[in-house]
Design an enzyme around this catalytic site. Structure first.
Site, mmCIF file in Angstrom:
data_model
loop_
_atom_site.group_PDB
_atom_site.id
_atom_site.type_symbol
_atom_site.label_atom_id
_atom_site.label_comp_id
_atom_site.label_asym_id
_atom_site.label_seq_id
_atom_site.Cartn_x
_atom_site.Cartn_y
_atom_site.Cartn_z
ATOM 1 N N CYS A 2 127.977 9.511 50.727
ATOM 2 C CA CYS A 2 127.288 8.371 50.142
ATOM 3 C C CYS A 2 127.707 7.100 50.877
ATOM 4 O O CYS A 2 128.487 7.129 51.828
ATOM 5 C CB CYS A 2 127.636 8.247 48.657
ATOM 6 S SG CYS A 2 127.303 9.753 47.707
ATOM 7 N N ARG A 50 123.629 6.983 46.763
ATOM 8 C CA ARG A 50 123.931 8.404 46.649
ATOM 9 C C ARG A 50 123.097 9.287 47.568
ATOM 10 O O ARG A 50 121.880 9.158 47.653
ATOM 11 C CB ARG A 50 123.719 8.880 45.206
ATOM 12 C CG ARG A 50 124.211 10.312 45.013
ATOM 13 C CD ARG A 50 123.944 10.845 43.637
ATOM 14 N NE ARG A 50 124.567 12.162 43.501
ATOM 15 C CZ ARG A 50 124.163 13.101 42.684
ATOM 16 N NH1 ARG A 50 123.125 12.887 41.895
ATOM 17 N NH2 ARG A 50 124.786 14.261 42.631
ATOM 18 N N LEU A 51 123.802 10.208 48.248
ATOM 19 C CA LEU A 51 123.184 11.334 48.931
ATOM 20 C C LEU A 51 123.551 12.576 48.126
ATOM 21 O O LEU A 51 124.708 12.990 48.094
ATOM 22 C CB LEU A 51 123.701 11.458 50.367
ATOM 23 C CG LEU A 51 123.119 12.599 51.207
ATOM 24 C CD1 LEU A 51 121.627 12.395 51.437
ATOM 25 C CD2 LEU A 51 123.848 12.694 52.550
ATOM 26 N N ILE A 53 124.339 16.071 47.088
ATOM 27 C CA ILE A 53 124.716 17.318 47.749
ATOM 28 C C ILE A 53 125.329 18.297 46.754
ATOM 29 O O ILE A 53 125.032 19.496 46.773
ATOM 30 C CB ILE A 53 125.672 17.037 48.917
ATOM 31 C CG1 ILE A 53 124.908 16.330 50.044
ATOM 32 C CG2 ILE A 53 126.317 18.327 49.436
ATOM 33 C CD1 ILE A 53 125.765 15.889 51.201
ATOM 34 N N ILE A 54 126.201 17.814 45.888
ATOM 35 C CA ILE A 54 126.791 18.634 44.831
ATOM 36 C C ILE A 54 126.452 17.993 43.485
ATOM 37 O O ILE A 54 126.547 16.763 43.345
ATOM 38 C CB ILE A 54 128.309 18.778 45.029
ATOM 39 C CG1 ILE A 54 128.562 19.650 46.252
ATOM 40 C CG2 ILE A 54 128.981 19.330 43.785
ATOM 41 C CD1 ILE A 54 129.972 20.059 46.490
ATOM 42 N N GLY A 76 131.911 11.155 50.338
ATOM 43 C CA GLY A 76 132.485 12.348 50.949
ATOM 44 C C GLY A 76 132.601 13.488 49.969
ATOM 45 O O GLY A 76 131.898 13.543 48.958
ATOM 46 N N VAL A 292 121.644 20.004 71.617
ATOM 47 C CA VAL A 292 120.992 19.027 72.486
ATOM 48 C C VAL A 292 120.786 19.639 73.864
ATOM 49 O O VAL A 292 121.680 20.305 74.404
ATOM 50 C CB VAL A 292 121.833 17.740 72.602
ATOM 51 C CG1 VAL A 292 121.256 16.811 73.660
ATOM 52 C CG2 VAL A 292 121.897 17.023 71.267
#
Length: 644
Positions: A2, A50-51, A53-54, A76, A292
């Site tokens: 986040c 917020r991202l 993920i959990i 994290g 890449v």
């Protein structure tokens, strides 16, 4: 993963709009939701982008303990949180979510700042203790997650990125002391940023703010064994190999825990292949890996990635990047990374992360950290060769072979040409770490494109002594072997400030992608740091014990493949008319002219000389070109004031 921000004002209430602007500036880190909390008197505020993920449903932040007296925002992941949660519940604590972040509140209730000893993961957080009127913020042991702050006028701002501080009202300006450090030895020092008035919480440190005072304290360090501790007096290779396999397997397993799909970086080299190989048994469907592909064969690892991806039965996503792509993406990559690049690998990593995001992934596992744990870099092999007990009778020949085998590292990790004076480092440590030899040659070249005023300022500052003053020489360096001393310095400078912040978190979170690094699990490191050096570098083989431990999950080709650092083809060597025009346009831009330490006529002279240089000199000059273009890019993106 986040974006977080916090503020405490000792003089007046905080404008709520400022914390909202700070969090809005971090939306790329957390596009799935935003939250703000403020004390009734308005003097403390926390914000969170917020991202998810959990705990996708109930994991919103800021989060508070049972009585609302302790509030926190976390960036994290805390691993093994389920077991910690069960233990906390047995001790009477109550949880309101299924989030890993919530364990922080209750660990803090029981242990205070010592809660950090119980946290395993990649994290940064800000916590407000309303009972003690104290702000507590911390960064993980290696600095995987960023945390910076500004303290002025009775107000402390702290955030994931400096741009959040600028959105809150701080004016962006160049930090000349940090610029001198960067222009001399590439890296800013552990507490510095390139921005005036903005510092960073160093890895393994926490910050306390109370009664108008701000204090930084160290809670963890690398603590390599001293030579007189007899760390290698008794060891069994088979036993250590087995222990390493299980420790690494565990570090991978806990980082696969997510409520969203997980993918992998894959170059076809030992590090990323080991992570993917250990993960394969835990997937019921094909893994997704990203690599890449460059235009020039010496720098391209696509064939190796395809081979390894095929062995894994993985879906391999190939991200093809041209020289023009690198130049076009550079300014935007710099905005998110907030640092200077020495190679096109910065925009390449930015484009790789964009592809991961576009494919629908939020989490990627990566192999960074293996070279620090197991002495995988060529500059560390040079340090070993130069040590008194390892030089043998053919030091010059051994060094020549090492340099010949690593031509793309000229001026980056291996010295190339004349150097700035580094005598203070040799006097203090008894030797000059080889990576600093390389940075000294880069600094010598950089000085040729600096403005006269800045060069005069440069000469008044002792960059070597400033570097030494930033480290615990007596407690963490002296009495250790050269390779461990060099690894310590490299980890605090290159790993934390460049590989993890600029190349890692900056390019990943630009696209809302969380990077997880199993090799930088602190439990794995605490095992690896006790290993005898002879099991890290054996003859000419780097990362020897890691190769042996990983054998069951990698192919023979990967086992025998030597390290190839993630490096893009140098813009100073591989150019065409379009690339040359793009570079010249950047040099002639108003942003380049506004950088207070660059001299445009001197830069023009360098560009005129580059086509006539031999290939090796072009490679060594590329970091100079990239540093100059990066400085202009930061100037353009942040509209930096001249600073002091």
């Amino acid at each position: 993963m986040c974006g977080i921000a916090g503020v405490i004002s000792w003089n007046a209430p905080v404008e709520q709009g400022a914390i909202r602007r700070a969090i809005a500036a971090l939306r790329h880190r957390g596009p799935d939701g935003q939250g703000i909390w403020q004390t009734p008197d308005g003097r403390v505020a926390l914000g969170h982008a917020r991202l998810s993920i959990i705990d996708l449903e109930t994991g919103a932040q800021p989060i508070a303990n049972e009585d609302g007296k302790i509030v926190a925002v976390v960036n994290g992941e805390f691993y093994e949180f389920e077991a910690i949660r069960r233990d906390l519940e047995k001790r009477g604590h109550h949880f309101s979510s299924q989030s890993d972040s919530e364990i922080l509140l209750h660990l803090y209730e029981d242990f205070g700042e010592a809660c950090l000893e119980h946290l395993r993961g990649e994290f940064a957080f800000v916590l407000w203790d309303g009972r003690r009127r104290k702000l507590f913020a911390a960064r993980d042991r290696f600095g995987i997650k960023p945390l910076c702050y500004a303290n002025a006028g009775g107000t402390l701002w702290i955030a994931s990125e400096a741009k959040a501080l600028f959105a809150a009202g701080l004016r962006p300006a160049w930090n000349h002391a940090a610029a001198v450090a960067a222009m001399s030895l590439q890296y800013v020092l552990p507490e510095q940023t390139l921005f005036a008035g903005v510092k960073q919480v160093p890895p393994g440190h926490y910050l306390l703010a109370h009664d108008g005072k701000v204090d930084l304290r160290r809670y963890w360090d690398m603590d390599f064994p001293r030579d007189d501790e007899n760390a290698t007096s008794a060891w069994d290779e088979d036993e250590l190999r087995g222990e390493l396999f299980h420790s690494l397997d565990d570090a991978v397993a806990v980082r696969l825990r997510a409520d969203v799909p997980v993918c992998f970086h894959l170059s076809g080299g030992l590090d990323s292949s080991t992570i993917a190989g250990l993960s394969r048994k835990r997937f019921q469907t094909p893994m997704h890996c990203f690599t890449v592909a460059f235009e020039h064969a010496v720098y391209d690892e696509l064939a190796a990635a395809r081979e390894t991806g095929g062995d894994l039965g993985a879906v391999l996503h190939e991200v093809r990047v041209t020289q023009a792509d690198l130049l076009e993406a550079l300014p935007t990559a710099l905005y998110y990374s907030e640092g200077l690049a020495i190679n096109g690998h910065l925009p390449a990593k930015f484009l790789l992360s964009r592809a991961i995001h576009q494919a629908g992934f939020k989490v990627v596992l990566s192999g960074e950290g293996a070279d620090e744990l197991f002495a995988g870099y060529p500059h560390l092999r040079e340090d070993l060769l130069r040590s008194n007990d390892s030089a043998g009778g053919d030091l010059s020949g051994s060094l020549a072979r090492l340099y010949a085998a690593n031509p793309i590292m000229a001026g980056i990790q291996l010295a190339a040409g004349d150097s700035l004076p580094l005598g203070a480092i040799e006097q203090s440590l008894g030797f000059i770490p080889s990576f600093l030899r390389a940075k000294g040659t880069l600094g010598y070249r950089m000085r040729k494109i600096l403005s006269d005023d800045f060069t005069a300022d440069f000469s008044r500052r002792d960059c070597c002594q400033n570097l030494l003053d930033a480290f615990d020489i007596t407690g963490q360096l002296r009495g250790r072997n050269r390779v461990d001393q060099a690894t310590h310095l490299w980890s605090k400078l290159a790993l934390a400030n460049y590989i993890l912040r600029t190349l890692g978190d900056g390019t990943e979170m630009a696209h809302s992608v969380e990077g997880r690094l199993p090799f930088l699990d602190h439990r794995l490191f605490e095992f690896a740091r006790r290993l005898p050096l002879s099991l890290k570098i054996k003859g000419t083989t780097e990362k020897y014990l890691l190769r042996q431990a990983a054998k069951p999950v990698i192919s023979d080709a990967v086992y025998h493949r030597q390290k190839q650092p993630f490096t893009a083809p140098p813009l100073a060597r591989f150019t065409d008319a379009k690339i040359e025009t793009m570079i010249h346009d950047r040099v002639e831009s108003p942003a380049f002219a506004a950088v207070p330490f660059l001299d445009r006529p001197k830069m023009r002279q360098l560009l005129d000389r580059i086509p006539m240089m031999p290939p090796g000199e072009q490679v060594a000059s590329d970091p100079v070109l990239m540093m100059a273009l990066s400085a202009a890019g930061l100037q353009e993106q942040f509209k930096m004031e001249a600073g002091t």
